[in-house]
Design a protein around this motif. Structure first.
Motif, PDB file in Angstrom:
ATOM      1  N   PRO A  92      11.863  -5.682   1.358  1.00  0.00           N
ATOM      2  CA  PRO A  92      11.392  -4.652   1.784  1.00  0.00           C
ATOM      3  C   PRO A  92      10.384  -4.694   2.946  1.00  0.00           C
ATOM      4  N   GLU A  93      10.490  -3.588   3.925  1.00  0.00           N
ATOM      5  CA  GLU A  93       9.174  -3.671   4.906  1.00  0.00           C
ATOM      6  C   GLU A  93       8.081  -2.764   4.377  1.00  0.00           C
ATOM      7  N   THR A  94       6.964  -3.364   4.107  1.00  0.00           N
ATOM      8  CA  THR A  94       6.185  -2.612   3.357  1.00  0.00           C
ATOM      9  C   THR A  94       4.570  -2.492   4.456  1.00  0.00           C
ATOM     10  N   VAL A  95       4.121  -1.410   4.389  1.00  0.00           N
ATOM     11  CA  VAL A  95       2.766  -1.447   5.020  1.00  0.00           C
ATOM     12  C   VAL A  95       1.890  -0.603   4.319  1.00  0.00           C
ATOM     13  N   VAL A  96       0.817  -1.101   4.202  1.00  0.00           N
ATOM     14  CA  VAL A  96      -0.405  -0.455   3.555  1.00  0.00           C
ATOM     15  C   VAL A  96      -1.648  -0.332   4.177  1.00  0.00           C
ATOM     16  N   GLU A  97      -2.459   0.760   3.981  1.00  0.00           N
ATOM     17  CA  GLU A  97      -3.815   0.962   4.670  1.00  0.00           C
ATOM     18  C   GLU A  97      -4.428   1.911   3.761  1.00  0.00           C
ATOM     19  N   HIS A  98      -5.762   1.833   4.037  1.00  0.00           N
ATOM     20  CA  HIS A  98      -6.787   2.072   3.218  1.00  0.00           C
ATOM     21  C   HIS A  98      -7.680   3.004   3.977  1.00  0.00           C
ATOM     22  N   LYS A  99      -8.285   4.095   3.669  1.00  0.00           N
ATOM     23  CA  LYS A  99      -9.076   4.946   4.309  1.00  0.00           C
ATOM     24  C   LYS A  99      -9.988   5.813   3.310  1.00  0.00           C
ATOM     25  N   ASP A 100     -11.178   5.725   3.370  1.00  0.00           N
ATOM     26  CA  ASP A 100     -12.245   6.739   2.509  1.00  0.00           C
ATOM     27  C   ASP A 100     -11.404   6.875   1.056  1.00  0.00           C
ATOM     28  N   GLY A 101     -11.336   5.744   0.330  1.00  0.00           N
ATOM     29  CA  GLY A 101     -10.888   5.526  -1.030  1.00  0.00           C
ATOM     30  C   GLY A 101      -9.453   5.851  -1.395  1.00  0.00           C
ATOM     31  N   THR A 102      -8.604   6.201  -0.206  1.00  0.00           N
ATOM     32  CA  THR A 102      -7.071   6.452  -0.620  1.00  0.00           C
ATOM     33  C   THR A 102      -6.306   5.422   0.203  1.00  0.00           C
ATOM     34  N   TYR A 103      -5.360   5.136  -0.528  1.00  0.00           N
ATOM     35  CA  TYR A 103      -4.376   4.230   0.016  1.00  0.00           C
ATOM     36  C   TYR A 103      -3.270   4.789   0.423  1.00  0.00           C
ATOM     37  N   PHE A 104      -2.751   4.384   1.827  1.00  0.00           N
ATOM     38  CA  PHE A 104      -1.467   4.890   2.334  1.00  0.00           C
ATOM     39  C   PHE A 104      -0.458   3.607   2.331  1.00  0.00           C
ATOM     40  N   GLY A 105       0.681   4.059   1.731  1.00  0.00           N
ATOM     41  CA  GLY A 105       1.834   3.060   1.922  1.00  0.00           C
ATOM     42  C   GLY A 105       3.013   3.441   2.030  1.00  0.00           C
ATOM     43  N   SER A 106       3.816   2.720   3.114  1.00  0.00           N
ATOM     44  CA  SER A 106       5.203   2.813   3.359  1.00  0.00           C
ATOM     45  C   SER A 106       6.148   1.795   3.013  1.00  0.00           C
ATOM     46  N   LEU A 107       7.244   2.033   2.760  1.00  0.00           N
ATOM     47  CA  LEU A 107       8.088   0.904   2.637  1.00  0.00           C
ATOM     48  C   LEU A 107       9.566   1.278   2.989  1.00  0.00           C
ATOM     49  N   ARG A 108      10.368   0.498   3.520  1.00  0.00           N
ATOM     50  CA  ARG A 108      11.859   0.873   4.217  1.00  0.00           C
ATOM     51  C   ARG A 108      12.495  -0.332   3.479  1.00  0.00           C
ATOM     52  N   LEU A 109      13.644  -0.221   2.869  1.00  0.00           N
ATOM     53  CA  LEU A 109      14.532  -1.075   2.290  1.00  0.00           C
ATOM     54  C   LEU A 109      15.975  -0.679   2.382  1.00  0.00           C
ATOM     55  N   VAL A 133      -4.884   7.963 -12.567  1.00  0.00           N
ATOM     56  CA  VAL A 133      -5.120   7.854 -11.316  1.00  0.00           C
ATOM     57  C   VAL A 133      -5.626   9.461 -10.974  1.00  0.00           C
ATOM     58  N   LYS A 134      -6.435   9.279 -10.092  1.00  0.00           N
ATOM     59  CA  LYS A 134      -7.219  10.561  -9.504  1.00  0.00           C
ATOM     60  C   LYS A 134      -6.148  11.544  -8.825  1.00  0.00           C
ATOM     61  N   ALA A 135      -5.523  10.805  -7.896  1.00  0.00           N
ATOM     62  CA  ALA A 135      -4.377  11.916  -7.296  1.00  0.00           C
ATOM     63  C   ALA A 135      -3.453  10.739  -6.651  1.00  0.00           C
ATOM     64  N   MET A 136      -2.064  11.281  -6.572  1.00  0.00           N
ATOM     65  CA  MET A 136      -1.216  10.504  -6.037  1.00  0.00           C
ATOM     66  C   MET A 136       0.102  11.419  -5.769  1.00  0.00           C
ATOM     67  N   SER A 137       0.600  11.329  -4.386  1.00  0.00           N
ATOM     68  CA  SER A 137       1.877  12.225  -4.182  1.00  0.00           C
ATOM     69  C   SER A 137       2.730  11.147  -3.338  1.00  0.00           C
ATOM     70  N   SER A 138       3.990  11.333  -3.562  1.00  0.00           N
ATOM     71  CA  SER A 138       4.757  10.280  -2.742  1.00  0.00           C
ATOM     72  C   SER A 138       6.172  11.015  -2.318  1.00  0.00           C
ATOM     73  N   GLU A 139       6.810  10.581  -1.548  1.00  0.00           N
ATOM     74  CA  GLU A 139       8.074  10.941  -0.974  1.00  0.00           C
ATOM     75  C   GLU A 139       9.105   9.965  -0.747  1.00  0.00           C
ATOM     76  N   ARG A 165       6.990   6.942   1.120  1.00  0.00           N
ATOM     77  CA  ARG A 165       5.924   6.881   1.578  1.00  0.00           C
ATOM     78  C   ARG A 165       4.822   7.331   0.215  1.00  0.00           C
ATOM     79  N   ILE A 166       3.894   6.909   0.202  1.00  0.00           N
ATOM     80  CA  ILE A 166       2.908   7.155  -1.010  1.00  0.00           C
ATOM     81  C   ILE A 166       1.336   7.474  -0.509  1.00  0.00           C
ATOM     82  N   GLU A 167       0.660   8.402  -1.173  1.00  0.00           N
ATOM     83  CA  GLU A 167      -0.551   8.410  -0.806  1.00  0.00           C
ATOM     84  C   GLU A 167      -1.323   8.493  -2.451  1.00  0.00           C
ATOM     85  N   SER A 168      -2.214   7.455  -2.585  1.00  0.00           N
ATOM     86  CA  SER A 168      -2.807   7.286  -3.828  1.00  0.00           C
ATOM     87  C   SER A 168      -4.236   6.988  -3.753  1.00  0.00           C
ATOM     88  N   THR A 169      -5.015   7.826  -4.890  1.00  0.00           N
ATOM     89  CA  THR A 169      -6.510   7.623  -4.858  1.00  0.00           C
ATOM     90  C   THR A 169      -6.567   7.001  -6.235  1.00  0.00           C
TER      91      THR A 169
END
Length: 184
Positions: free
Chosen positions: A24-41, A120-126, A142-146
């Protein structure tokens, strides 16, 4: 993707599972308490097999070891309400979770999920699933998770990256198993 604890559910690949040609090619970032992840496989299986595994909500605990329960609690056409329980672990961090999500499977190969309840406080993904050849599928996720628990962002980024890689590796191994690829 389809699974969510505070970030996602970590899994361990089965010992006799075939090796994946691509990691998997995975990238994760954090901003203001929320994590943003993306993965390609890319997985060498037909899109139909990949979709069958990704939407096998009633049996996910069989091929995702950190899940202890996964069940459909309601369905209306291509929209599912799915409840899951389990335990995610990464180094010293161990986390029991519950999740109730609304999951919509779209005809164009996208799967959208949104947390409705759980630990989990909030989570959405596609997830976007596309054929990348006659017997190959490409997953873009892609996922966005708090999360509901605080972690130092560096640890949280590593945790989410680990969880996504492990989860999708286990899912890919199940895809390979169902397509008839032999283990090592």
């Amino acid at each position: 993707m389809l699974l969510s604890a505070s970030f996602g559910i970590g899994v361990q690949a089965a010992g006799n599972a075939p090796e994946l040609a691509d990691k998997p090619e995975t990238v994760v970032e954090h901003k203001d308490g929320t994590y943003f992840g993306s993965l390609r496989l890319r997985v060498p299986v037909r899109k139909e097999i990949a979709l069958a595994v990704l939407t096998d909500f009633e049996n996910m605990e069989r091929f995702i070891p950190n899940l202890s329960s996964s069940r459909i609690i309601q369905r209306s056409g291509n929209v599912y309400l799915v409840a899951q329980e389990g335990k995610a672990e990464f180094g010293p961090v161990s986390y029991r979770f519950t999740s109730e999500r609304r999951i919509e499977i779209l005809p164009d190969g996208r799967i959208r999920a949104r947390a409705l309840a759980g630990t989990v406080k909030a989570m959405s993904s596609e997830l976007n699933l596309q054929a990348s050849g006659p017997a190959a599928s490409r997953i873009d996720y892609r996922i966005e998770s708090t999360p509901d628990l605080w972690l130092p962002s560096a640890l949280g980024i590593s945790f989410l990256r680990h969880e996504l890689d492990e989860q999708f590796t286990a899912i890919a191994h199940e895809m390979l198993r169902r397509s008839g690829h032999s283990g090592n």
